[in-house]
Design a protein around this motif. Structure first.
Motif, PDB file in Angstrom:
ATOM      1  N   ASP A 171      65.060  10.081  31.137  1.00  0.00           N
ATOM      2  CA  ASP A 171      65.296  11.049  30.447  1.00  0.00           C
ATOM      3  C   ASP A 171      64.816  12.524  31.461  1.00  0.00           C
ATOM      4  OD1 ASP A 171      65.322  13.457  28.599  1.00  0.00           O
ATOM      5  OD2 ASP A 171      63.378  13.016  27.737  1.00  0.00           O
ATOM      6  N   LEU A 172      65.874  13.233  31.783  1.00  0.00           N
ATOM      7  CA  LEU A 172      65.795  14.328  32.776  1.00  0.00           C
ATOM      8  C   LEU A 172      65.600  15.234  32.142  1.00  0.00           C
ATOM      9  CD1 LEU A 172      68.522  13.022  35.182  1.00  0.00           C
ATOM     10  CD2 LEU A 172      66.150  12.726  35.295  1.00  0.00           C
ATOM     11  N   GLY A 173      65.446  15.636  30.691  1.00  0.00           N
ATOM     12  CA  GLY A 173      65.183  17.025  30.161  1.00  0.00           C
ATOM     13  C   GLY A 173      66.656  17.701  30.164  1.00  0.00           C
ATOM     14  N   PRO A 174      66.233  19.010  29.515  1.00  0.00           N
ATOM     15  CA  PRO A 174      67.561  19.720  29.231  1.00  0.00           C
ATOM     16  C   PRO A 174      68.271  20.223  30.632  1.00  0.00           C
ATOM     17  CG  PRO A 174      65.555  21.000  28.451  1.00  0.00           C
ATOM     18  CD  PRO A 174      65.082  19.659  28.946  1.00  0.00           C
ATOM     19  N   GLY A 190      68.534  18.554  33.398  1.00  0.00           N
ATOM     20  CA  GLY A 190      69.088  17.472  33.990  1.00  0.00           C
ATOM     21  C   GLY A 190      68.693  17.116  35.272  1.00  0.00           C
ATOM     22  N   VAL A 191      67.652  17.614  35.538  1.00  0.00           N
ATOM     23  CA  VAL A 191      66.719  17.205  36.722  1.00  0.00           C
ATOM     24  C   VAL A 191      65.341  17.258  36.529  1.00  0.00           C
ATOM     25  CG1 VAL A 191      68.523  17.993  38.445  1.00  0.00           C
ATOM     26  CG2 VAL A 191      66.643  19.390  37.586  1.00  0.00           C
ATOM     27  N   ARG A 192      64.754  16.308  37.342  1.00  0.00           N
ATOM     28  CA  ARG A 192      63.151  16.367  36.919  1.00  0.00           C
ATOM     29  C   ARG A 192      62.423  17.106  37.925  1.00  0.00           C
ATOM     30  NH1 ARG A 192      60.763  12.229  40.035  1.00  0.00           N
ATOM     31  NH2 ARG A 192      62.371  10.792  40.996  1.00  0.00           N
ATOM     32  N   LEU A 193      61.182  17.254  37.983  1.00  0.00           N
ATOM     33  CA  LEU A 193      60.819  17.913  38.910  1.00  0.00           C
ATOM     34  C   LEU A 193      59.978  17.231  40.001  1.00  0.00           C
ATOM     35  CD1 LEU A 193      57.928  20.000  36.607  1.00  0.00           C
ATOM     36  CD2 LEU A 193      60.096  20.745  37.724  1.00  0.00           C
ATOM     37  N   LEU A 194      59.909  17.398  41.197  1.00  0.00           N
ATOM     38  CA  LEU A 194      59.444  16.756  42.144  1.00  0.00           C
ATOM     39  C   LEU A 194      58.198  16.238  41.891  1.00  0.00           C
ATOM     40  CD1 LEU A 194      60.653  18.487  45.472  1.00  0.00           C
ATOM     41  CD2 LEU A 194      61.750  16.551  44.238  1.00  0.00           C
ATOM     42  N   ARG A 195      57.611  14.916  42.079  1.00  0.00           N
ATOM     43  CA  ARG A 195      56.367  14.481  42.076  1.00  0.00           C
ATOM     44  C   ARG A 195      55.505  15.362  42.844  1.00  0.00           C
ATOM     45  NH1 ARG A 195      53.667  11.165  45.249  1.00  0.00           N
ATOM     46  NH2 ARG A 195      55.066  10.005  46.805  1.00  0.00           N
ATOM     47  N   ASN A 196      54.161  15.253  42.502  1.00  0.00           N
ATOM     48  CA  ASN A 196      53.079  15.737  43.379  1.00  0.00           C
ATOM     49  C   ASN A 196      52.613  14.750  44.156  1.00  0.00           C
ATOM     50  OD1 ASN A 196      50.795  17.161  44.723  1.00  0.00           O
ATOM     51  ND2 ASN A 196      49.940  17.860  42.727  1.00  0.00           N
TER      52      ASN A 196
END
Length: 65
Positions: free
Chosen positions: A43-46, A48-54
């Protein structure tokens, strides 16, 4: 991948061009030793990309290994 690289550059992380040239968008976590495969899309959210992990937070893969 370009968005992630742009974010890393904007945050001041050094990126060597020879390392960037070897990057691949393909993942292999969906392949395992018993020949069952999962191709479920995350699920990439609205956006269409996900945040980079910390990198300072523990990675979920560390629990597996």
């Amino acid at each position: 991948m370009d968005r992630a690289l742009d974010q890393l550059k904007a945050e001041g992380h050094p990126l060597a061009e020879e390392d960037v040239a070897r990057l691949s968008p393909f993942i292999r976590r969906h392949i395992n030793v018993i020949s069952t495969y999962s191709f479920a899309q995350p699920d990439l959210g609205p956006a269409g990309v996900r945040l980079l992990r910390n990198p300072d937070e523990p990675d979920w893969e560390d629990d597996i290994l």
